[in-house]
Design an enzyme around this catalytic site. Structure first.
Site, PDB file in Angstrom:
ATOM      1  N   GLU A 125      13.359  -3.673 -13.492  1.00 46.59           N
ATOM      2  CA  GLU A 125      11.930  -3.685 -13.784  1.00 46.59           C
ATOM      3  C   GLU A 125      11.118  -3.191 -12.586  1.00 46.59           C
ATOM      4  O   GLU A 125      10.127  -2.466 -12.746  1.00 46.59           O
ATOM      5  CB  GLU A 125      11.478  -5.089 -14.181  1.00 46.59           C
ATOM      6  CG  GLU A 125      12.123  -5.628 -15.444  1.00 46.59           C
ATOM      7  CD  GLU A 125      11.673  -4.913 -16.712  1.00 46.59           C
ATOM      8  OE1 GLU A 125      10.748  -4.068 -16.631  1.00 46.59           O
ATOM      9  OE2 GLU A 125      12.237  -5.185 -17.784  1.00 46.59           O
TER      10      GLU A 125
ATOM     11  N   ARG B 256       8.865   0.257 -12.918  1.00 47.77           N
ATOM     12  CA  ARG B 256       7.417   0.029 -12.925  1.00 47.77           C
ATOM     13  C   ARG B 256       6.776   0.295 -11.558  1.00 47.77           C
ATOM     14  O   ARG B 256       5.709   0.898 -11.471  1.00 47.77           O
ATOM     15  CB  ARG B 256       7.097  -1.394 -13.382  1.00 47.77           C
ATOM     16  CG  ARG B 256       7.638  -1.718 -14.764  1.00 47.77           C
ATOM     17  CD  ARG B 256       7.113  -3.050 -15.256  1.00 47.77           C
ATOM     18  NE  ARG B 256       7.905  -3.586 -16.359  1.00 47.77           N
ATOM     19  CZ  ARG B 256       7.412  -4.312 -17.353  1.00 47.77           C
ATOM     20  NH1 ARG B 256       6.125  -4.575 -17.403  1.00 47.77           N
ATOM     21  NH2 ARG B 256       8.200  -4.789 -18.301  1.00 47.77           N
TER      22      ARG B 256
ATOM     23  N   ASP C  46      19.982   0.598 -24.514  1.00 46.75           N
ATOM     24  CA  ASP C  46      19.203   1.749 -24.963  1.00 46.75           C
ATOM     25  C   ASP C  46      19.056   2.868 -23.940  1.00 46.75           C
ATOM     26  O   ASP C  46      19.410   4.021 -24.187  1.00 46.75           O
ATOM     27  CB  ASP C  46      17.818   1.288 -25.436  1.00 46.75           C
ATOM     28  CG  ASP C  46      17.096   0.418 -24.392  1.00 46.75           C
ATOM     29  OD1 ASP C  46      17.756  -0.115 -23.496  1.00 46.75           O
ATOM     30  OD2 ASP C  46      15.857   0.282 -24.502  1.00 46.75           O
TER      31      ASP C  46
ATOM     32  N   GLU D  64       7.761   3.301 -27.170  1.00 47.06           N
ATOM     33  CA  GLU D  64       8.856   4.203 -27.563  1.00 47.06           C
ATOM     34  C   GLU D  64       8.477   5.171 -28.686  1.00 47.06           C
ATOM     35  O   GLU D  64       8.818   6.365 -28.635  1.00 47.06           O
ATOM     36  CB  GLU D  64      10.090   3.386 -27.976  1.00 47.06           C
ATOM     37  CG  GLU D  64      10.803   2.704 -26.833  1.00 47.06           C
ATOM     38  CD  GLU D  64      10.095   1.436 -26.377  1.00 47.06           C
ATOM     39  OE1 GLU D  64      10.346   0.991 -25.244  1.00 47.06           O
ATOM     40  OE2 GLU D  64       9.289   0.879 -27.165  1.00 47.06           O
TER      41      GLU D  64
END
Length: 548
Positions: free
Chosen positions: A192, A196, A325, A460
């Site tokens: 993360e 980010r 993913d 997405e």
């Protein structure tokens, strides 16, 4: 010295037996036209804008007057309403005035401005109630802290720059310069923080060329490196950026596969910019190890990997949703980033897409929608996370870079399905997880279980719409995106500033606000809406840039 202005102007009427009457009124009109043509494009645009604005205000006033006297409403063609005050519109073009505005400015300009309005509204909430903190809690007008690093602010930097929001960007930059410090005794998640914070700083450096952002990126990048000090070189999930220590979660020694294989773009770019190879070497070693590992199923990978022995765990479960993913997405993007020279990455990506088509792709019974399910110990589950909607855009990007044409065919089909995940919901917003009907006798394609009805403002689908429009120029992808933006404004917008994730996309009257605005709503979702509606195809061109 300039001569005094002439006072002896006289009006002439010229007559000719072989021509129409002529007077200098016509000459003055021609002179005005010449003066108009001599104005700069900007000056003409400003004048037209002011005239159009006056026309629109007049038409709106006329609409209000006739509505008052006749008690009859014009149809609303574009209405973005507040979450708690739905009668108050941000953009509310009624009847004829909407079409006039559309004709004058173009539909794309109106949509771009709507996205900027959404960003400004979200930013207002963050600035008023959560400045310098990680996340806004818009309902309670407070903030949530995850790492204490200003996640939302840093994640939104490149979005502000792209949108041309100079004032907002300047105040955010000042905070980064004066208040952002990574010298903190705090545990952060490697993945993360990379996507980010590190990604946000690197993107902003590329857009602005400002060394401040590169220096901050080097600082946080070096502080994340202890995560790779494991027996297997598979990184730990958590790093203390103040102490320089790292560890796995308390409950396991595993890391999720998506997390350890979706930090490569940022670390590789950091090495390129700093000429320090340590960052790229660390993440490349992870990809080399995963490339060689047994336990794959026609290119599909399990969701977990052990940091001690470097082996897959929880084998037999394969998904393109959470925990796996972005492994597939980053295979392709690393290959493009590296100049299409790293054959292992391409090989793994192509094999994986064939595995997806062979084992996970199915069609619904009612409408023949194509979707990607999951495989659990050879048992198919017609379950698809919203996260999987990254795949249409990724497939389209691959086809654009010379990969098989049937990848684009599958992208088109999956994009339709992701659109339907929004369209078939009562709020026009997708659930976090959808199940699909396989029987033709079933009434609907999409089934949503009570625990899966929430929406987190995820990016997405709109990101894939952006890719699909850029590569096909099919206007329907913009129209689908516009419908989504209107739904976000109608059901997730909070009157005092900000947007909130919601608990129930199936009940327009009781959406159950969760009182949280994820940083990626500003950092990704609104950014991709803007790029989708922009007519500037060179704005973050997909031919010479890789999107993080």
């Amino acid at each position: 010295m300039y001569p005094p202005s002439r006072k002896d102007f006289i009006s002439l009427t010229l007559s000719d037996p072989h021509s129409q009457n002529y007077n200098n009124g016509k000459h003055r009109r021609q002179s005005c036209w010449r003066k108009w043509k001599q104005l700069s494009r900007l000056q003409r645009s400003l004048i037209l804008f002011l005239l159009a604005l006056l026309l629109i205000l007049g038409l709106l006033s006329y609409s209000s007057i006739t509505e008052h006297w006749r008690g009859k409403h014009f149809p609303l063609h574009a209405k973005l309403t507040s979450h708690t005050q739905r009668q108050k519109s941000v953009i509310n073009f009624n009847g004829l005035s909407f079409y006039v505005a559309k004709w004058l400015f173009g539909l794309g300009v109106l949509r771009l401005e709507a996205v900027c309005d959404a960003f400004r509204h979200a930013w207002k909430g963050y600035k008023d109630y959560a400045w310098g903190h990680d996340e806004l809690k818009p309902i309670s007008k407070s903030f949530g802290e995850w790492f204490g690093l200003g996640l939302t602010l840093i994640d939104a930097l490149d979005t502000m720059w792209i949108m041309g929001l100079k004032e907002e960007f300047a105040e955010a930059k000042t905070w980064v310069e004066k208040d952002l410090s990574f010298n903190k005794n705090v545990d952060v998640n490697l993945f993360e923080t990379t996507i980010r914070i590190l990604g946000g700083l690197l993107s902003t450096y590329h857009l602005t060329g400002d060394q401040l952002f590169l220096e901050k990126a080097k600082d946080i990048g070096s502080r994340l490196m202890p995560a790779f000090k494991t027996p297997s070189k598979i990184p730990f999930s958590d790093v203390n950026i103040g102490k320089g220590t790292a560890h796995p979660p308390r409950w396991t020694s595993d890391s999720t596969l998506a997390e350890v294989t979706s930090i490569q773009l940022e670390f590789r770019e950091l090495s390129r910019l700093t000429q320090d190879p340590q960052y790229q070497e660390a993440v490349n070693e992870v990809m080399t190890l995963v490339h060689k590992l047994p336990g794959k199923h026609d290119g599909l990978v399990p969701m977990f990997i052990n940091t001690n022995n470097g082996q897959f765990t929880h084998k037999g479960v394969f998904t393109l949703g959470a925990r796996a993913d972005s492994y597939y997405e980053y295979l392709l993007k690393q290959w493009i980033q590296g100049g299409k020279t790293e054959d292992n990455l391409l090989e793994d990506y192509l094999e994986a897409i064939e595995g997806v088509k062979k084992h996970l792709v199915r069609q619904t019974g009612p409408s023949k929608l194509t979707f990607v399910g999951e495989l659990s110990h050879n048992r198919f589950n017609p379950k698809m996370d919203h996260l999987v909607c990254f795949l249409p855009g990724t497939l389209a990007l691959g086809a654009h870079n010379g990969l098989p044409g049937d990848h684009m065919d599958l992208a088109v089909q999956l994009m339709e399905t992701c659109h339907q995940m929004y369209k078939q919901m009562e709020t026009g917003l997708s659930p976090e997880i959808a199940h699909f009907s396989l029987q033709a006798s079933d009434g609907s394609d999409v089934i949503v279980k009570p625990a899966d009805r929430h929406n987190l403002l995820r990016p997405e689908t709109v990101e894939s719409l952006f890719y699909m429009y850029r590569f096909t120029k099919d206007a329907k992808y913009r129209d689908w995106g516009w419908d989504m933006l209107q739904s976000f404004n109608k059901y997730t917008k909070v009157s005092g500033g900000g947007y909130t994730s919601i608990n129930n996309v199936r009940d327009p009257l009781s959406t159950g606000p969760r009182d949280k605005m994820e940083s990626f709503f500003l950092g990704e979702t609104l950014k991709y809406f803007y790029l989708l509606f922009s007519d500037d195809m060179e704005l973050l061109s997909l031919d010479n840039q890789v999107h993080l």
